[in-house]
Design an enzyme around this catalytic site. Structure first.
Site, short mmCIF file in Angstrom:
data_model
loop_
_atom_site.label_atom_id
_atom_site.label_comp_id
_atom_site.label_asym_id
_atom_site.label_seq_id
_atom_site.Cartn_x
_atom_site.Cartn_y
_atom_site.Cartn_z
N CYS A 22 0.98 -1.25 0.00
CA CYS A 22 -0.07 0.08 0.09
C CYS A 22 0.88 1.14 0.09
CB CYS A 22 -0.99 -0.03 1.14
SG CYS A 22 -1.93 -1.36 1.33
N ARG A 27 5.43 0.04 -6.21
CA ARG A 27 5.62 -0.72 -4.96
C ARG A 27 4.74 -1.93 -5.13
NH1 ARG A 27 6.60 2.62 -0.18
NH2 ARG A 27 5.10 1.64 0.78
N TRP A 61 -2.61 -2.92 -1.68
CA TRP A 61 -2.17 -4.00 -1.98
C TRP A 61 -2.87 -5.13 -0.98
CZ3 TRP A 61 0.39 -8.16 0.53
CH2 TRP A 61 0.86 -9.34 -0.26
N ASN A 84 -1.89 2.23 5.52
CA ASN A 84 -0.87 1.20 5.29
C ASN A 84 -0.47 0.31 6.40
OD1 ASN A 84 1.24 -0.08 4.00
ND2 ASN A 84 2.58 1.57 3.69
N GLY A 85 -0.59 -0.87 6.32
CA GLY A 85 -0.37 -1.60 7.29
C GLY A 85 -1.40 -2.81 7.78
N GLU A 103 18.84 -17.10 -7.45
CA GLU A 103 18.51 -15.66 -7.65
C GLU A 103 17.89 -15.86 -9.35
OE1 GLU A 103 17.38 -13.18 -6.77
OE2 GLU A 103 17.62 -11.59 -7.84
N LYS A 143 13.85 -14.59 -10.34
CA LYS A 143 13.84 -13.44 -11.34
C LYS A 143 12.76 -14.12 -12.44
CE LYS A 143 14.68 -10.74 -9.70
NZ LYS A 143 15.43 -10.63 -8.47
N GLU A 203 9.23 -14.54 -10.87
CA GLU A 203 8.65 -13.32 -10.61
C GLU A 203 7.83 -12.79 -11.66
OE1 GLU A 203 10.83 -11.07 -7.01
OE2 GLU A 203 11.95 -11.29 -8.71
N HIS A 232 19.45 -35.89 -5.14
CA HIS A 232 18.63 -35.86 -3.93
C HIS A 232 17.21 -35.80 -4.00
CE1 HIS A 232 22.47 -36.75 -1.87
NE2 HIS A 232 23.07 -35.94 -2.12
N LYS A 248 7.07 -4.20 -4.42
CA LYS A 248 8.42 -3.94 -4.08
C LYS A 248 8.81 -3.71 -2.60
CE LYS A 248 12.28 -2.37 -5.88
NZ LYS A 248 13.21 -3.50 -6.49
C1 G6P Z 1 10.01 -8.01 -2.14
C2 G6P Z 1 10.50 -7.57 -3.24
C3 G6P Z 1 11.89 -8.22 -3.48
C4 G6P Z 1 12.71 -8.10 -2.67
C5 G6P Z 1 12.40 -8.37 -1.00
C6 G6P Z 1 12.86 -8.02 -0.10
O1 G6P Z 1 9.55 -9.32 -2.14
O2 G6P Z 1 9.61 -8.03 -4.40
O3 G6P Z 1 12.43 -7.77 -4.89
O4 G6P Z 1 13.95 -8.86 -2.84
O5 G6P Z 1 10.78 -7.56 -0.95
O6 G6P Z 1 13.24 -6.47 -0.04
P1 G6P Z 1 14.26 -5.54 0.49
O7 G6P Z 1 13.79 -4.37 0.09
O8 G6P Z 1 14.30 -5.74 1.98
O9 G6P Z 1 15.59 -5.95 -0.20
#
Ligand code: G6P
Length: 610
Positions: free
Chosen positions: A2, A27, A74, A98-99, A482, A486, A489, A505, A605
């Site tokens: 949010c 965000r 959100w 927000n929260g 990672e 990616k 996501e 395994h 984000k």
């Molecule tokens: C969210 C974002 C990710 C990020 C994670 C941790 O899930 O979509 O891209 O890696 O939060 O965020 P931070 O700001 O703590 O690195």
């Protein structure tokens, strides 16, 4: 997550609020709304979906209002629809939140028993109804805020406007971030400084437990005990141009391309390559009591967590201390045993991730020294930590983290080396060699980006796959994790990252001729072992996409498709280089699949709620 924006001044507030919301879009959100106050009356428009859905409704608001609040939601409590969207409005009061209100259910039941009828399924409407009840009782908005707060449990950053009090706006901060920007005869506030930078660079970051009453010409702040707090204005150092796409189709692609420059500027700031010495001040070492540290605990979420996993491979051998890496959401609830001699490193791009922030507070209470590795200077985690290693990678807007990941890796690497030097475990000759290899990093990264045409063509071949496996060993293991993250996501393809040695395994059961397997196999100590793992996959007809050195004939021979990646003798720098083709592969596959690359579905984000 949010996003909140607010404005009070002399200008028409609607375009300002809309622009602020647009700057918070990155965000992640699923509905949006704006409320304004005009001639003693509060009006609201809301829409499900993106801001473009809200835009045509703005004309329903009376023109020329100079005070309002806006919100991108959100969904947590209640599906994303127009009714659940904020601002919520009742009795000529509009409120955004927000929260998460953890005790919303008993509060709601109590209010319902008193006859309140709720329009939405949200926890936020409970806050609004509580406020309206306290306002009716106390007939004083500030006192009503003060009376409401102790009844709430959880995280609640709020913006409130009242038709009855036409010259003020209220902001409350508990948990989720809120920053107030000061202009001339006007104030702005937002969840994120990014929404303010086109208007002002002078900002006050509210602390937890603060309430602001803002008029066009004044800002008064109190803590939750009702005591006055003096605002502490700082200069924001984000330029509005750094938040533009600058000709790239997506923020993600722009940020992938920024990486060589980010690496170069980090190196310039944190290392003297010519002298092979490190900037201990900026790396946090001058602030920490190094002699006290007998172990290190790195905590993070998402991509930052994978950076920390990789950080363990770099820091542990350099400082010869155990490095433990944990997911913040697990750490905070598993009753960890924390020694005060542990150096606690919280890694977070945004510096606002709720779980990571909670672990920082936990470790602080246990007496640990806290270091943050962050990309946002005035973020909550940076402010809570004893010392911050700033990445300074510039704003990252694409939800899928790219430049922040490589910046984190470089930060961990430099921290490990510099700490190792201070402990006498990294010799001057080793520091010299490390610096010589680092000198090459930006140019090699540029070179890695040159591979994008070939990677785009490869994406054409694989974009319809339903599953992907990524595998690597050593520092390439976290790169595999990672790379898989990616891809899932932004393309919504199911992808998993595995350590090469783990494949047999379990995951090897998944291999058949339909399974693409991205094998990250740079030259170096794990190369032979990786080739064996690749043979095992190939024997089961898996489609190997090899990622390795341009002159690696063996890997080429084993690969159905091959991505040439620049090499480095340093395993940390190699990881930084190896992840670039994986970022590009995920990007081009997502583009071919037509997904929303910068704002993938369901993701946020900045995860400011747990
Ligand atoms: C969210 C974002 C990710 C990020 C994670 C941790 O899930 O979509 O891209 O890696 O939060 O965020 P931070 O700001 O703590 O690195």
């Amino acid at each position: 997550m949010c996003g909140i924006v607010g404005y009070i001044g002399k200008q028409d507030c609607v375009p300002i609020l809309y622009d602020g919301l647009a700057r918070l879009e990155y965000r992640g959100y699923d509905s949006a709304g704006i409320a304004i106050s005009d001639h003693g009356q509060v009006h609201v428009v809301k829409a499900e979906g993106k801001l473009v859905q809200l835009k045509p409704k703005l004309s329903q608001l009376p023109p020329g209002a100079s005070r309002g609040i806006g919100h991108t939601r959100w969904a947590t409590h209640g599906v994303p629809n127009t009714v659940n969207a904020h601002p919520h409005i009742h009795a000529n009061v509009a409120l955004v939140h927000n929260g998460i209100i953890e005790n919303y259910l008993p509060l709601k039941q109590q209010l319902q028993a008193e006859g309140v009828v709720f329009a939405s399924e949200t926890d936020t409407e409970v806050v609004l109804q509580l406020f309206v009840r306290e306002l009716a009782r106390l007939q004083h908005p500030f006192k009503a805020v003060l009376a409401m707060i102790p009844q709430l449990r959880g995280a609640f950053s709020l913006g409130i406007i009242l038709g009855e009090e036409p010259d003020a706006i209220y902001a409350v901060k508990q948990g989720s971030p809120l920053v107030i920007g000061a202009g001339k005869g006007e104030y702005f506030f937002a969840s994120d400084a990014m929404a303010l930078v086109s208007h002002t660079s002078r900002a006050h970051f509210l602390s937890d437990g603060e309430i602001a009453r803002i008029t066009a010409n004044s800002l008064e702040i109190w803590n939750f005990a009702g005591q006055r707090v003096e605002p502490d204005f700082v200069e924001l150092d984000i330029s509005s141009s750094s938040t533009e796409k600058q000709g790239f189709k997506h923020y993600m692609l722009k940020e992938v391309h920024e990486q060589p420059r980010v690496m170069a500027s980090m190196l310039k700031r944190l290392v003297d390559i010519e002298k092979a010495t490190f900037n201990d001040q900026e790396l946090g070492l001058n602030t920490l009591d190094l002699g006290r540290i007998d172990s290190i605990c790195m905590v993070a979420c998402g991509t930052a967590y994978y950076s920390a996993l990789l950080g363990k491979y770099l820091i542990e051998p350099a400082v010869q201390l155990p490095v433990n890496v944990e997911l913040a959401s697990e750490f905070r609830y598993r009753k960890p045993w924390i020694s005060k001699n542990t150096l606690f490193i919280a890694v977070s791009q945004s510096g606002e991730t709720a779980d990571t922030l909670a672990t920082v507070k936990q470790a602080k209470q246990a007496g640990c020294q806290i270091m943050a590795v962050c990309n946002v200077k005035m973020s909550s985690i940076a402010r809570e930590a004893h010392v911050t290693l700033h990445m300074d990678a510039g704003p990252e807007i694409g939800v899928a983290s790219t430049k922040a990941f490589t910046a984190m890796l470089l930060a961990h690497h430099l921290f490990g080396l510099a700490f190792g030097v201070r402990k006498g475990l990294v010799s001057p000759a080793q520091a010299r060699l490390a610096c010589d290899l680092m000198r090459e990093l930006p140019a090699r990264m540029d070179h890695a980006l040159d591979g994008k045409v070939a990677i785009e063509a490869l994406a054409d071949k694989y974009y319809e796959a339903n599953n992907f496996i990524f595998m690597g060993r050593g520092t390439s293991y976290a790169v595999a994790l990672e790379g898989a993250l990616k891809l899932k996501e932004i393309s919504y393809i199911h992808a998993e990252g595995y350590a090469g040695g783990e494949l047999k395994h379990g995951p090897i059961a998944l291999i058949d001729r339909h399974m693409p397997v991205v094998a990250i196999a740079p030259l170096g100590p794990y190369h032979e072992k990786m080739l064996s793992n690749i043979e095992e996959v190939k024997a089961r007809q898996g489609q190997i996409i090899g990622v390795g050195s341009v002159d690696d004939a063996q890997l080429r021979r084993l690969s159905r498709d091959f991505i040439a990646c620049p090499s480095s003798e340093d395993p940390g720098l190699q990881a930084i280089l190896s992840v670039v083709p994986l970022q590009l592969l995920a990007y081009y596959i997502a583009v071919k699949r037509g997904t929303d690359v910068d704002q993938p579905r369901n993701l946020a984000k900045s995860v400011t709620v747990e």
